[in-house]
Design a protein around this motif. Structure first.
Motif, mmCIF file in Angstrom:
data_model
loop_
_atom_site.group_PDB
_atom_site.id
_atom_site.type_symbol
_atom_site.label_atom_id
_atom_site.label_comp_id
_atom_site.label_asym_id
_atom_site.label_seq_id
_atom_site.Cartn_x
_atom_site.Cartn_y
_atom_site.Cartn_z
ATOM 1 N N PRO A 93 -19.708 7.690 -7.328
ATOM 2 C CA PRO A 93 -18.517 7.568 -6.465
ATOM 3 C C PRO A 93 -18.670 8.265 -5.112
ATOM 4 O O PRO A 93 -17.998 7.906 -4.161
ATOM 5 C CB PRO A 93 -17.398 8.227 -7.274
ATOM 6 C CG PRO A 93 -17.902 8.352 -8.657
ATOM 7 C CD PRO A 93 -19.401 8.309 -8.605
ATOM 8 N N GLN A 99 -16.271 2.583 -3.521
ATOM 9 C CA GLN A 99 -15.444 3.592 -4.187
ATOM 10 C C GLN A 99 -14.935 4.651 -3.211
ATOM 11 O O GLN A 99 -13.787 5.094 -3.327
ATOM 12 C CB GLN A 99 -16.233 4.248 -5.325
ATOM 13 C CG GLN A 99 -16.512 3.266 -6.453
ATOM 14 C CD GLN A 99 -17.286 3.891 -7.588
ATOM 15 O OE1 GLN A 99 -17.090 5.061 -7.898
ATOM 16 N NE2 GLN A 99 -18.164 3.121 -8.200
ATOM 17 N N ASN A 103 -11.019 5.286 -2.735
ATOM 18 C CA ASN A 103 -10.482 6.618 -2.987
ATOM 19 C C ASN A 103 -9.809 7.189 -1.741
ATOM 20 O O ASN A 103 -8.777 7.835 -1.819
ATOM 21 C CB ASN A 103 -11.579 7.566 -3.472
ATOM 22 C CG ASN A 103 -12.055 7.201 -4.865
ATOM 23 O OD1 ASN A 103 -11.363 6.549 -5.636
ATOM 24 N ND2 ASN A 103 -13.268 7.616 -5.185
ATOM 25 N N ARG A 108 -6.800 1.772 -6.377
ATOM 26 C CA ARG A 108 -7.165 1.933 -7.791
ATOM 27 C C ARG A 108 -6.087 2.509 -8.566
ATOM 28 O O ARG A 108 -5.286 3.183 -8.606
ATOM 29 C CB ARG A 108 -8.436 2.738 -7.983
ATOM 30 C CG ARG A 108 -9.632 1.875 -7.750
ATOM 31 C CD ARG A 108 -10.823 2.452 -8.410
ATOM 32 N NE ARG A 108 -11.878 1.522 -8.152
ATOM 33 C CZ ARG A 108 -13.080 1.625 -8.591
ATOM 34 N NH1 ARG A 108 -13.422 2.631 -9.328
ATOM 35 N NH2 ARG A 108 -13.992 0.742 -8.326
#
Length: 108
Positions: A93, A99, A103, A108
């Protein structure tokens, strides 16, 4: 793997600020270049590749070879730069451009 237009649009948004991390010259695809491409796709999933070839047909042929060798999909090609994507469910990540973007932007 075939990306929808909506998926490509989302990937182009993520890839907009990326810089090329693999460069292909007129010398072709060496074993070292293949290894670097594999590492980059495994780590980052979404990468830019610079195709430093003078003619359009040569760049297109080189891109097709890279895609065939790596199993990646071309998201976008502008001039001498191609945006490539290959999903990696085990991507770190901290390294994955996908990702990290999700983030950072609360997805997500």
């Amino acid at each position: 793997m075939s990306l929808s237009q909506q998926q490509k649009k989302a990937l182009r948004r993520i890839g907009h600020h990326l810089h090329p991390i693999v460069a292909v010259s007129e010398h072709g695809i060496s074993e070292g270049l293949q290894n670097e491409l594999e590492r980059a796709l495994n780590d980052h999933e979404l990468i830019k590749v610079k195709l430093a070839l003078p003619d359009r047909e040569g760049r297109a042929a080189m891109l097709e070879q890279l895609l065939a060798d790596s199993g990646a999909e071309a998201v976008q090609t502008i001039g001498k730069v191609a945006l490539l994507y290959r999903a990696n469910p085990q991507a770190d990540p901290k390294l994955s451009n996908i990702q990290r973007f999700e983030n950072h932007h609360g997805r997500r």
